[in-house]
Motif scaffolding. Structure first.
Motif, PDB file in Angstrom:
ATOM      1  N   ALA A  59      -7.543   5.984  -7.578  1.00 46.47           N
ATOM      2  CA  ALA A  59      -6.115   6.003  -7.243  1.00 46.47           C
ATOM      3  C   ALA A  59      -5.791   5.195  -5.992  1.00 46.47           C
ATOM      4  O   ALA A  59      -4.777   4.488  -5.947  1.00 46.47           O
ATOM      5  N   GLN A  60      -6.631   5.285  -5.004  1.00 43.15           N
ATOM      6  CA  GLN A  60      -6.360   4.549  -3.762  1.00 43.15           C
ATOM      7  C   GLN A  60      -6.411   3.040  -4.001  1.00 43.15           C
ATOM      8  O   GLN A  60      -5.577   2.291  -3.494  1.00 43.15           O
ATOM      9  N   LYS A 111       0.838  -1.198   0.000  1.00 41.00           N
ATOM     10  CA  LYS A 111       0.000   0.000   0.000  1.00 41.00           C
ATOM     11  C   LYS A 111       0.872   1.247   0.000  1.00 41.00           C
ATOM     12  O   LYS A 111       1.199   1.815   1.044  1.00 41.00           O
ATOM     13  N   LYS A 112       1.253   1.631  -1.188  1.00 39.96           N
ATOM     14  CA  LYS A 112       2.084   2.819  -1.377  1.00 39.96           C
ATOM     15  C   LYS A 112       1.693   3.457  -2.696  1.00 39.96           C
ATOM     16  O   LYS A 112       1.471   2.755  -3.688  1.00 39.96           O
ATOM     17  N   ARG A 113       1.569   4.771  -2.728  1.00 37.81           N
ATOM     18  CA  ARG A 113       1.197   5.460  -3.957  1.00 37.81           C
ATOM     19  C   ARG A 113       2.391   5.497  -4.917  1.00 37.81           C
ATOM     20  O   ARG A 113       3.434   6.085  -4.606  1.00 37.81           O
ATOM     21  N   ASN A 140      -3.242   2.067  -5.985  1.00 40.73           N
ATOM     22  CA  ASN A 140      -1.966   2.560  -5.440  1.00 40.73           C
ATOM     23  C   ASN A 140      -1.275   3.549  -6.374  1.00 40.73           C
ATOM     24  O   ASN A 140      -0.088   3.437  -6.669  1.00 40.73           O
ATOM     25  N   ASP A 159      -0.103   7.419  -7.514  1.00 42.29           N
ATOM     26  CA  ASP A 159       0.201   8.817  -7.222  1.00 42.29           C
ATOM     27  C   ASP A 159      -0.314   9.628  -8.412  1.00 42.29           C
ATOM     28  O   ASP A 159       0.254   9.569  -9.504  1.00 42.29           O
ATOM     29  N   THR A 160      -1.383  10.370  -8.212  1.00 43.10           N
ATOM     30  CA  THR A 160      -2.051  11.061  -9.324  1.00 43.10           C
ATOM     31  C   THR A 160      -1.233  12.214  -9.897  1.00 43.10           C
ATOM     32  O   THR A 160      -1.598  12.759 -10.937  1.00 43.10           O
TER      33      THR A 160
END
Length: 310
Positions: free
Chosen positions: A146-147, A79-81, A150, A152-153
């Protein structure tokens, strides 16, 4: 060999399930049979499976009446963007399908990128600019989810091969340009992307180096003589400006697939925009599908994105 068999089965099922006109002329096998004559040492790239990569397929990201468009997502379990890559297949705007880029997407996902292979409408179904609207909608959907994926937008790249490279470049060079934004009042997310990766896709349709004729006319809705404005509008070169994001060009040794690249680079230089050019010597078009060029393509892509995103 097992991975290759699965790939062919998936591709066949995708064609069989489609309710719309399908051109099956561009496949990994058809490309292999064509280029092996001049490059007898080539080989298929086996699809790797990584325990830390999640695969979610046939996700509906857009509906046009009864027509659903899908994407396949590949991303790390952690769980990392992460930066995202929106991937567009080739096929002359009329053929090909998203599953052709699965091996590429999985490999990039294993390196820490959330990857999305996008289905978009091809010219037998809908002419330009339908596919561009589709891809931009996919970007909005990925930002919305996005969540879950994962992502980063603020770090989204659009990557395309061949005709997909032209499309990726057009999507990236038209960030925020209203004529290319088919949005509604309910759209909460922009379709802006933050980097372009063009793998052997032309940058201009009407250009001394370009040899695109029949396929371009079919997608654009007519010949240059009939609709010159559309041909100019659909050329990424003509949309390149100070707002264009960083660009990576990965090219074969065939000049006609570089049409407009040097002119685009001149504009990037004028505006201080970062770019890289990676040319692969003695390589055919569609080199990205096969060894010995697959690993090199992955390396150039990951190094570029690490530089501009990480």
């Amino acid at each position: 060999m097992k991975g290759l068999l699965v790939f062919f089965v998936m591709t066949t099922l995708a064609f069989a399930q489609s309710q719309f006109p399908v051109d099956t002329s561009y496949t990994v096998k058809s490309v292999y049979d064509k280029i092996k004559k001049d490059h007898p040492y080539i080989s298929y790239v086996p699809t790797q499976k990584y325990e830390n990569v999640i695969e979610k397929k046939e996700i509906v990201y857009k509906k046009i009446e009864d027509r659903a468009l899908h994407l396949d997502a590949y991303f790390l379990k952690e769980k990392k963007r992460n930066p995202a890559i929106v991937i567009l297949h080739g096929g002359g705007w009329k053929s090909g399908n998203k599953s052709q880029m699965e091996t590429f997407a999985i490999e990039m996902a294993s390196k820490g990128f959330s990857c999305f292979n996008i289905e978009f409408r091809l010219s037998p179904e809908a002419p330009y600019p339908a596919a561009i609207f589709d891809v931009k909608k996919a970007v909005q959907y990925i930002k919305e989810k996005a969540q879950e994926f994962n992502v980063d937008t603020t770090k989204i790249a659009v990557l395309g091969c061949s005709s997909g490279g032209q499309m990726a470049s057009l999507v990236g060079t038209t960030n925020g340009k209203n004529i290319f934004e088919k949005t509604t009042n309910n759209d909460k997310y922009s379709s802006k992307v933050n980097a372009i990766i063009n793998i052997d896709g032309i940058l201009a349709f009407k250009h001394p180096e370009s040899a695109e004729g029949k396929a371009a006319s079919f997608w654009l809705g007519g010949s240059y003589e009939e609709i010159p404005r559309i041909w100019e509008q659909a050329s990424p070169l003509n949309n390149t400006d100070k707002n264009t994001p960083p660009v990576l060009f990965i090219n074969s040794s065939i000049p006609r697939f570089h049409a407009g690249r040097d002119d685009m680079i001149a504009i990037l230089n004028q505006n201080g925009i970062y770019y890289e050019v990676q040319s692969i010597p003695n390589s055919p078009h569609s080199f990205w599908f096969f060894n010995p060029w697959f690993d090199e393509t992955i390396k150039y892509t990951s190094q570029f994105l690490d530089k501009v995103f990480k």
